[in-house]
Design a protein around this motif. Sequence first.
Motif, PDB file in Angstrom:
ATOM      1  N   ARG A   1       0.835  -1.205   0.000  1.00 32.35           N
ATOM      2  CA  ARG A   1       0.000   0.000   0.000  1.00 32.35           C
ATOM      3  C   ARG A   1       0.872   1.258   0.000  1.00 32.35           C
ATOM      4  O   ARG A   1       1.855   1.339   0.739  1.00 32.35           O
ATOM      5  N   ALA A   2       0.514   2.204  -0.842  1.00 33.49           N
ATOM      6  CA  ALA A   2       1.290   3.442  -0.955  1.00 33.49           C
ATOM      7  C   ALA A   2       1.031   4.328   0.260  1.00 33.49           C
ATOM      8  O   ALA A   2      -0.119   4.537   0.669  1.00 33.49           O
ATOM      9  N   LEU A   3       2.092   4.838   0.833  1.00 34.52           N
ATOM     10  CA  LEU A   3       1.996   5.757   1.967  1.00 34.52           C
ATOM     11  C   LEU A   3       2.157   7.188   1.480  1.00 34.52           C
ATOM     12  O   LEU A   3       2.962   7.468   0.589  1.00 34.52           O
ATOM     13  N   PRO A   4       1.400   8.108   2.043  1.00 38.93           N
ATOM     14  CA  PRO A   4       1.571   9.514   1.638  1.00 38.93           C
ATOM     15  C   PRO A   4       2.874  10.082   2.173  1.00 38.93           C
ATOM     16  O   PRO A   4       3.298   9.759   3.293  1.00 38.93           O
ATOM     17  N   TYR A   5       3.492  10.904   1.378  1.00 39.24           N
ATOM     18  CA  TYR A   5       4.747  11.535   1.786  1.00 39.24           C
ATOM     19  C   TYR A   5       4.584  13.038   1.630  1.00 39.24           C
ATOM     20  O   TYR A   5       4.351  13.548   0.531  1.00 39.24           O
ATOM     21  N   GLU A   6       4.688  13.722   2.728  1.00 39.48           N
ATOM     22  CA  GLU A   6       4.477  15.165   2.735  1.00 39.48           C
ATOM     23  C   GLU A   6       5.777  15.943   2.811  1.00 39.48           C
ATOM     24  O   GLU A   6       5.765  17.170   2.952  1.00 39.48           O
ATOM     25  N   GLY A   7       6.893  15.261   2.745  1.00 44.70           N
ATOM     26  CA  GLY A   7       8.170  15.956   2.812  1.00 44.70           C
ATOM     27  C   GLY A   7       8.427  16.776   1.567  1.00 44.70           C
ATOM     28  O   GLY A   7       8.008  16.422   0.452  1.00 44.70           O
ATOM     29  N   SER A   8       9.115  17.851   1.717  1.00 49.55           N
ATOM     30  CA  SER A   8       9.455  18.726   0.598  1.00 49.55           C
ATOM     31  C   SER A   8      10.876  18.446   0.143  1.00 49.55           C
ATOM     32  O   SER A   8      11.670  17.818   0.844  1.00 49.55           O
ATOM     33  N   ALA A   9      11.163  18.884  -1.048  1.00 50.51           N
ATOM     34  CA  ALA A   9      12.504  18.694  -1.598  1.00 50.51           C
ATOM     35  C   ALA A   9      13.525  19.472  -0.779  1.00 50.51           C
ATOM     36  O   ALA A   9      13.356  20.666  -0.517  1.00 50.51           O
ATOM     37  N   LEU A  10      14.562  18.791  -0.356  1.00 48.97           N
ATOM     38  CA  LEU A  10      15.584  19.416   0.464  1.00 48.97           C
ATOM     39  C   LEU A  10      16.666  20.008  -0.415  1.00 48.97           C
ATOM     40  O   LEU A  10      17.131  19.386  -1.366  1.00 48.97           O
ATOM     41  N   GLU A  11      17.045  21.212  -0.070  1.00 47.46           N
ATOM     42  CA  GLU A  11      18.116  21.887  -0.796  1.00 47.46           C
ATOM     43  C   GLU A  11      19.431  21.622  -0.078  1.00 47.46           C
ATOM     44  O   GLU A  11      19.683  22.123   1.003  1.00 47.46           O
ATOM     45  N   THR A  12      20.233  20.760  -0.666  1.00 52.01           N
ATOM     46  CA  THR A  12      21.532  20.432  -0.085  1.00 52.01           C
ATOM     47  C   THR A  12      22.626  20.853  -1.053  1.00 52.01           C
ATOM     48  O   THR A  12      22.447  20.779  -2.279  1.00 52.01           O
ATOM     49  N   PRO A  13      23.726  21.316  -0.537  1.00 54.05           N
ATOM     50  CA  PRO A  13      24.823  21.712  -1.434  1.00 54.05           C
ATOM     51  C   PRO A  13      25.362  20.507  -2.195  1.00 54.05           C
ATOM     52  O   PRO A  13      25.603  19.441  -1.617  1.00 54.05           O
ATOM     53  N   LYS A  14      25.519  20.661  -3.474  1.00 53.28           N
ATOM     54  CA  LYS A  14      25.982  19.580  -4.327  1.00 53.28           C
ATOM     55  C   LYS A  14      27.479  19.706  -4.508  1.00 53.28           C
ATOM     56  O   LYS A  14      27.965  20.648  -5.137  1.00 53.28           O
ATOM     57  N   HIS A  15      28.204  18.769  -3.929  1.00 48.19           N
ATOM     58  CA  HIS A  15      29.656  18.794  -4.000  1.00 48.19           C
ATOM     59  C   HIS A  15      30.188  18.119  -5.263  1.00 48.19           C
ATOM     60  O   HIS A  15      31.315  18.362  -5.657  1.00 48.19           O
ATOM     61  N   ILE A  16      29.380  17.250  -5.865  1.00 46.25           N
ATOM     62  CA  ILE A  16      29.793  16.559  -7.086  1.00 46.25           C
ATOM     63  C   ILE A  16      29.234  17.328  -8.274  1.00 46.25           C
ATOM     64  O   ILE A  16      28.014  17.435  -8.452  1.00 46.25           O
ATOM     65  N   VAL A  17      30.110  17.871  -9.079  1.00 43.84           N
ATOM     66  CA  VAL A  17      29.672  18.674 -10.227  1.00 43.84           C
ATOM     67  C   VAL A  17      29.153  17.771 -11.342  1.00 43.84           C
ATOM     68  O   VAL A  17      28.083  18.020 -11.920  1.00 43.84           O
ATOM     69  N   SER A  18      29.875  16.739 -11.665  1.00 42.54           N
ATOM     70  CA  SER A  18      29.469  15.860 -12.755  1.00 42.54           C
ATOM     71  C   SER A  18      29.945  14.450 -12.447  1.00 42.54           C
ATOM     72  O   SER A  18      31.062  14.258 -11.960  1.00 42.54           O
ATOM     73  N   ALA A  19      29.079  13.478 -12.737  1.00 40.23           N
ATOM     74  CA  ALA A  19      29.411  12.070 -12.517  1.00 40.23           C
ATOM     75  C   ALA A  19      28.801  11.251 -13.646  1.00 40.23           C
ATOM     76  O   ALA A  19      27.614  11.398 -13.950  1.00 40.23           O
ATOM     77  N   THR A  20      29.587  10.411 -14.251  1.00 35.01           N
ATOM     78  CA  THR A  20      29.136   9.567 -15.357  1.00 35.01           C
ATOM     79  C   THR A  20      29.545   8.132 -15.078  1.00 35.01           C
ATOM     80  O   THR A  20      30.703   7.859 -14.741  1.00 35.01           O
ATOM     81  N   ARG A  21      28.588   7.239 -15.197  1.00 38.94           N
ATOM     82  CA  ARG A  21      28.863   5.819 -14.976  1.00 38.94           C
ATOM     83  C   ARG A  21      29.315   5.196 -16.299  1.00 38.94           C
ATOM     84  O   ARG A  21      28.559   5.179 -17.287  1.00 38.94           O
ATOM     85  N   LEU A  22      30.523   4.699 -16.348  1.00 39.34           N
ATOM     86  CA  LEU A  22      31.087   4.119 -17.562  1.00 39.34           C
ATOM     87  C   LEU A  22      30.888   2.609 -17.534  1.00 39.34           C
ATOM     88  O   LEU A  22      31.436   1.925 -16.659  1.00 39.34           O
ATOM     89  N   PRO A  23      30.102   2.084 -18.443  1.00 41.73           N
ATOM     90  CA  PRO A  23      29.900   0.625 -18.449  1.00 41.73           C
ATOM     91  C   PRO A  23      31.158  -0.094 -18.918  1.00 41.73           C
ATOM     92  O   PRO A  23      31.888   0.383 -19.789  1.00 41.73           O
ATOM     93  N   ALA A  24      31.400  -1.242 -18.337  1.00 42.50           N
ATOM     94  CA  ALA A  24      32.560  -2.045 -18.718  1.00 42.50           C
ATOM     95  C   ALA A  24      32.275  -2.776 -20.029  1.00 42.50           C
ATOM     96  O   ALA A  24      31.120  -2.979 -20.413  1.00 42.50           O
ATOM     97  N   ASP A  25      33.333  -3.133 -20.716  1.00 41.03           N
ATOM     98  CA  ASP A  25      33.202  -3.871 -21.959  1.00 41.03           C
ATOM     99  C   ASP A  25      32.694  -5.281 -21.646  1.00 41.03           C
ATOM    100  O   ASP A  25      33.353  -6.038 -20.922  1.00 41.03           O
ATOM    101  N   PRO A  26      31.511  -5.672 -22.156  1.00 40.61           N
ATOM    102  CA  PRO A  26      30.984  -7.005 -21.813  1.00 40.61           C
ATOM    103  C   PRO A  26      31.911  -8.135 -22.237  1.00 40.61           C
ATOM    104  O   PRO A  26      31.923  -9.201 -21.616  1.00 40.61           O
ATOM    105  N   ALA A  27      32.694  -7.923 -23.296  1.00 40.38           N
ATOM    106  CA  ALA A  27      33.567  -8.994 -23.777  1.00 40.38           C
ATOM    107  C   ALA A  27      34.703  -9.297 -22.809  1.00 40.38           C
ATOM    108  O   ALA A  27      35.269 -10.386 -22.837  1.00 40.38           O
ATOM    109  N   THR A  28      35.051  -8.347 -21.959  1.00 39.03           N
ATOM    110  CA  THR A  28      36.164  -8.536 -21.029  1.00 39.03           C
ATOM    111  C   THR A  28      35.724  -8.680 -19.580  1.00 39.03           C
ATOM    112  O   THR A  28      36.564  -8.877 -18.712  1.00 39.03           O
ATOM    113  N   VAL A  29      34.421  -8.568 -19.317  1.00 36.30           N
ATOM    114  CA  VAL A  29      33.931  -8.697 -17.940  1.00 36.30           C
ATOM    115  C   VAL A  29      34.011 -10.161 -17.509  1.00 36.30           C
ATOM    116  O   VAL A  29      33.631 -11.060 -18.267  1.00 36.30           O
ATOM    117  N   PRO A  30      34.505 -10.449 -16.313  1.00 34.86           N
ATOM    118  CA  PRO A  30      34.502 -11.842 -15.838  1.00 34.86           C
ATOM    119  C   PRO A  30      33.084 -12.391 -15.745  1.00 34.86           C
ATOM    120  O   PRO A  30      32.122 -11.662 -15.467  1.00 34.86           O
TER     121      PRO A  30
END
Length: 406
Positions: A250-279
């Motif tokens: 059952r879905a619960l109501p959420y009344e929290g608001s979006a929190l403004e937190t300082p973002k220390h990470i400017v940019s992050a990109t997840r690089l996928p590994a080459d499937p041919a070389t993955v164990p």
Amino acid sequence: MSRPRRDPRAERAASLVVGEGPRPRYDRTRRATASGRPRRDPRAERAAQRIGDGARARYDLSQIGRPVGEAVTAVPRAAPAAEAPKTIIVETPAFLVAVVPDGPGGRLSGHDRQVIGAARALAGREGAVAVIVEGECEGLGAAGADRMLRLERAEGYDPAARAARIEAALAGLGARHVLFPESLDGGDLARRVAVGLNEALFTNAEVVAAKGLVRPARGRRVEQSLAPPRLATVAPDAVADYAGPPREARALPYEGSALETPKHIVSATRLPADPATVPLALAEFVVSAGNGLSDLDTFRQVVSALHATPGASRVLCDAGLMPRHTQVGASGTVLAATCYFALGISGAPQHLQGVAGCEHVVAVNTDLHAAMIERAGLAVVQDAQAVMPALLRLLAEEAAGSGKAS
């Protein structure tokens, strides 16, 4: 004595037929004096089980036990109606056990399901399991969730902001226990939340029960146990999934608001590994070749087109057609992949042990009764040599269509 005396000579004389010579009398219609059952007539029973002029026998198990000579008719049987599993609803739980899964791609991973199973062990009959997810996530009720709290998914990679949202949600939820998966993202989130709430964290629990949690220590030479704390992480493959009836989620109501937190990470990109070389042990999608394949060049094209990791059965590795590190099975590599695609593999017991931890299995084989076909969630009964070119054509058409659309 009041019982009359038997006369064996008179009884034998009464059982003889008077004629050319004394011969015994065989009366099939006479009832037995002891049990009262009529004497069976095998010839009449076999004749009643014949169709037409007796050229073909009728096999109908529903006619077993019918009286001799009764007409044998086929009675259509209605298929039993499959009853839908009853959903368990917990209206007023005594307490809540919260779970914060990783939920990659909007779906629960195998580790997430194990954590929910551990939460069910802590909740028991009186408590309820509440899962905190970001965005859409499917399969929560079947995994054992009684409640569901959905948060807005943040854009980009910002673990500090995610930890702040989880802390705010836990403050409003009032859960007695909170469980996280001991994974790359889940373990990092659990430690950030523990620091933010200034509470202790019990990590890498391998035994989760209402009496306490247990984890290995000192190089697995000793065990540490503790009464169920508020924050804990569950080790992978340590607790079984929830295997009971589906829950309400059952879905619960959420009344929290979006929190403004300082973002220390400017940019992050997840690089996928080459499937041919993955164990193989770390691969998410594995395509394997078996003894039913002879065109390995086409097989390699299929692996490349599907962006998968190549695998093989022991027969091909022993023959030197595939490298030894691609062998799948108990004597090779045991997989924990999300999807396993088997081409021309019958499914030896050692091979099935190697794919037991795979979430989805797709098999292509000409033998309908092959063990791999029975293990697969999706099976194609066809020659893999004919399926591979057709699959390559479909992938090429899909790639061409997506290129035109863009």
